[in-house]
Write an enzyme that holds these catalytic residues in place. Structure first.
Site, PDB file in Angstrom:
ATOM      1  CD  GLU A   1      -3.163   0.923   1.949  1.00 58.42           C
ATOM      2  OE1 GLU A   1      -3.462  -0.239   2.301  1.00 58.42           O
ATOM      3  OE2 GLU A   1      -3.915   1.901   2.120  1.00 58.42           O
ATOM      4  NE  ARG A   2      -2.358   5.286  -0.305  1.00 53.95           N
ATOM      5  CZ  ARG A   2      -3.306   5.608  -1.169  1.00 53.95           C
ATOM      6  NH1 ARG A   2      -3.038   5.771  -2.443  1.00 53.95           N
ATOM      7  NH2 ARG A   2      -4.543   5.746  -0.763  1.00 53.95           N
TER       8      ARG A   2
ATOM      9  CE  LYS B   1      -6.168   2.880   8.659  1.00 54.21           C
ATOM     10  NZ  LYS B   1      -5.717   3.053   7.249  1.00 54.21           N
TER      11      LYS B   1
ATOM     12  CD  GLU C   1      -7.607   6.181   5.836  1.00 55.10           C
ATOM     13  OE1 GLU C   1      -6.782   5.265   5.750  1.00 55.10           O
ATOM     14  OE2 GLU C   1      -7.453   7.308   5.339  1.00 55.10           O
TER      15      GLU C   1
ATOM     16  CG  ASP D   1      -2.854  10.937   5.342  1.00 57.71           C
ATOM     17  OD1 ASP D   1      -1.836  10.430   5.822  1.00 57.71           O
ATOM     18  OD2 ASP D   1      -3.652  10.311   4.621  1.00 57.71           O
TER      19      ASP D   1
ATOM     20  CD  GLU E   1      -0.610   8.254   0.855  1.00 58.68           C
ATOM     21  OE1 GLU E   1      -0.116   7.927   1.951  1.00 58.68           O
ATOM     22  OE2 GLU E   1      -1.833   8.193   0.603  1.00 58.68           O
TER      23      GLU E   1
ATOM     24  CD1 TRP F   1     -12.277  11.197   0.219  1.00 60.45           C
ATOM     25  CD2 TRP F   1     -11.542   9.896   1.867  1.00 60.45           C
ATOM     26  NE1 TRP F   1     -12.452   9.893  -0.182  1.00 60.45           N
ATOM     27  CE2 TRP F   1     -12.001   9.065   0.814  1.00 60.45           C
ATOM     28  CE3 TRP F   1     -11.023   9.282   3.014  1.00 60.45           C
ATOM     29  CZ2 TRP F   1     -11.978   7.668   0.895  1.00 60.45           C
ATOM     30  CZ3 TRP F   1     -10.994   7.888   3.080  1.00 60.45           C
ATOM     31  CH2 TRP F   1     -11.479   7.110   2.037  1.00 60.45           C
TER      32      TRP F   1
END
Ligand code: GCV
Length: 666
Positions: free
Chosen positions: A148-149, A270, A274, A353, A381, A529
């Site tokens: 991820e990313r 986490k 999200e 973020d 990112e 978001w």
């Protein structure tokens, strides 16, 4: 044939180096596995740099050549900071002292760094005591091999549901340890599918091996955990942390796991973020969720690292009162003092973020009774995805140097996360890793400076960004003054340049939704978001003062007043904190709109300068690396132009105010 390079551990052959003589003998009486690693690393360096094979002995004295030309590894209780070391050359003997085995290893790597830079060892006196107790890398690697990313190829930890352990893993471990990393989370914080089962017997053997390989280099293995594992593994129909059956489920799982892998460090979680499960589903707080897990692993010395990245991701863009920036603070501040001793809150550097510029999270300095880790992201990112060069250490320095005013002294973020302010030991820094299976590990060859730099900075927070850049550069390319100056200049220009041609003055975002790459000014403007710029025909910016969301009041004074007041608000964060009309006069005398136009033109010019500087060192850098970087710099220039033109055109069309310099805006 290795299909990857060894980044800053690619030792060059330097047989002319005079002080190679010290590598004739390595003396140690210590049997610890990490000291064996240190010996092996010194031998490898001697072999690769001078073609020498050191004699290894535990005899302190030799009649024929008393104390000469040797390196002694010595445990010394006088150095009480874990991982700290002292190196001294005296009478022809180099001694590396430390109170623990990891410190000896770090000292060995520090010695090798000096050799790589061809600095003298004779007369050397060097001491480094790590600032951050925990210096961690968080990998967002998925078990199917994707990341991820991730911007540097696929995972070298996982493939098709299996854990990989091979030469590449070992070289990764060497690279990480060489810059002082002492904790690694190998799987993505978004835990689902196979990754949920990492805590079951299925992966026990591979994890045990992984933990042992890491341990030999002083690194502790951590895993990301799925809070809903009791449900998702099919055993229960609830994950309520207060439910007895849930507690016994975790107790049993953790007992089995730690019995098999006693050196496991614990878990990164986490939760309620999200779409990830968490205690909110059951009307429980984050403290209840984290403490329950912490309780289960306390007997084994385990840690729960609980992320504060919690916000409402189904916001209505029309709602100007709800502010994502407030979210971590509002969720966690009321819980200060409620977390167990073996819980650490992991806090992203800014309240949003990982944008190119954000204020420091107001949780730093406000949380006084909670262990804290500062989370940064070296995976780029939002900062060019390792296609653009963007050296992030200057940004991290600014964050660490930020005064929170929580105390009269020792009030900086670096004081807090080193444990100096609130006398904590479970604290430090974590970086979302930028590595993958690419030949050069990091996609962009210059992005390796962020990996190296993160480790060095977490170890020695007082190093400057330039010092770290120079050190990285000389270890990677050798100590050629012209090369070092050129590469350091490019690195030091890169973060400001990126900021200039993307989103200035703290406004952030303006990226394509989903992949977060490339300009799209309104990409997130009418979305859920919480990431808005609020531009209209009069001005731009999010009003976060008292008249707006009130976010400024989450800071301690005098920071709260500084941010509240437009005149004292640092200009680089102006649009983060306030809605500002286009004709507002900046300190430079320029209007806001002119500042936006100018910075976007300048940003592109800076990239052109970087290309010129890079071209100037052709022939001094291995051709393969030179070409790879050149290609990326060319892409960066085109992409920066796209950013410049989209952003400038957008604001010209909104404001209808022309560029004073009459440049082409569409
Ligand atoms: C791992 C951002 C990223 C997500 C990431 C998340 C996080 O939102 O875009 O990919 O998820 O941060 O930090 O958890």
């Amino acid at each position: 044939m290795m299909d990857y390079n060894l980044a800053w551990l690619s030792y060059r052959n330097i047989p002319w180096y005079e002080d190679r003589k010290f590598f004739q003998t390595i003396v140690t009486r210590e049997k610890h596995v990490v000291i064996k690693t240190a010996v092996a690393e010194l031998c490898r360096a001697a072999e690769e740099m001078f073609g020498m094979q050191p004699e290894i002995t535990d005899r302190q004295e030799r009649k024929d050549n008393f104390g000469k030309n040797r390196i002694c590894l010595v445990m010394d209780a006088g150095i009480s900071v874990a991982g700290g070391y002292r190196i001294e050359e005296y009478g022809g003997q180099i001694s590396i002292f430390s109170g623990d085995a990891s410190g000896i290893l770090y000292g060995a790597y520090a010695l090798v760094r000096r050799v790589q830079r061809e600095l003298p060892l004779t007369g050397l006196k060097l001491q480094e005591l790590p600032d951050m107790p925990l210096r961690m890398l968080n990998h967002w690697d998925n078990m199917d091999g994707s990341i991820e990313r991730g911007y540097a190829g696929s995972s070298f930890f996982f493939k098709e549901g299996e854990i990989l352990l091979n030469d590449r893993t070992r070289d990764y471990i060497r690279l990480a340890a060489s810059v002082g990393i002492n904790g690694v989370v190998i799987n993505n914080v978004n835990v689902s599918g196979d990754a949920t089962r990492l805590i079951t017997d299925e992966y026990e053997l591979s994890l045990k091996r992984m933990a042992a390989e890491l341990e030999a280099y002083g690194i502790t293995l951590y895993l990301s955990l799925n809070f809903a594992a009791p449900i998702e593994l099919g055993d229960l129909d609830t994950a309520d942390p207060e439910a007895e059956e849930v507690q016994s489920w975790w107790k049993e799982k953790m007992a089995r796991l730690f019995q098999r892998i006693p050196n496991l460090g614990g878990f990164l979680v986490k939760a309620d973020s999200e779409g990830r499960p968490g205690p909110f589903t059951y009307g429980r707080t984050h403290a209840q969720g984290a403490n329950m897990l912490a309780d289960m692993i306390k007997p084994y010395g385990g840690l729960i690292i609980w992320r504060c990245f919690v916000y409402n991701c189904t916001q209505d863009w029309r709602d100007k009162k709800t502010d994502r920036a407030r979210s971590a603070y509002d969720n966690f501040m009321p819980l200060d003092g409620q977390f167990a001793e073996n819980v650490i809150l992991q806090i992203k550097n800014g309240p949003m973020d990982f944008q190119v510029r954000e204020p420091v999270s107001p949780l730093f300095g406000s949380l006084e009774k909670t262990n804290q880790i500062l989370e940064v992201q070296i995976a780029q990112e939002y900062t060019g995805q390792q296609k653009h060069v963007c050296y992030l250490i200057p940004m991290f320095k600014e964050i660490l140097d930020f005064h929170t005013y929580c105390r009269k002294t020792k009030d900086k973020v670096s004081d807090i996360v080193s444990g100096r302010t609130f006398l904590q030991t479970e604290c430090g820094m974590a970086a979302v890793a930028n590595t993958g299976s690419d030949r050069n590990w990091t996609g962009h060859d210059l992005a390796a400076a962020n990996w190296f730099g993160f480790g060095r900075l977490a170890f020695s927070a007082s190093l400057t960004a330039e010092e770290i850049a120079e050190e990285w550069c000389e270890c990677t390319f050798g100590p050629d003054r012209e090369t070092t100056a050129a590469v350091t200049r490019i690195l030091m220009m890169s973060w400001p340049a990126y900021e200039k041609y993307t989103s200035v003055l703290g406004i952030g975002w303006m990226v394509n939704p989903g992949n977060h790459y490339g300009p799209n000014v309104d990409g997130y403007e009418y979305d859920r978001w919480g990431t808005y710029h609020r531009a209209d025909h009069r001005g731009i910016g999010v009003e976060r003062g008292r008249a707006g969301t009130g976010y400024t009041s989450t800071y301690l004074e005098p920071n709260a007043a500084m941010y509240e007041n437009i005149a004292s608000c640092p200009e680089e964060l102006l649009l983060f904190f306030h809605y500002i009309p286009y004709d507002y006069k900046m300190k430079s005398g320029k209007t806001l709109i002119q500042h936006i136009y100018d910075t976007h033109f300048e940003g592109v010019e800076d990239v052109e300068k970087m290309i010129g500087i890079w071209e100037g060192i052709r022939g001094k850098i291995p051709e393969e690396i030179f070409r790879r970087v050149k290609e990326r710099l060319n892409h960066q220039r085109e992409h920066a132009e796209e950013w410049r033109d989209q952003v400038n055109t957008y604001f010209y069309r909104k404001s209808f105010i022309a560029d004073e310099k009459g440049r082409k805006i569409y």
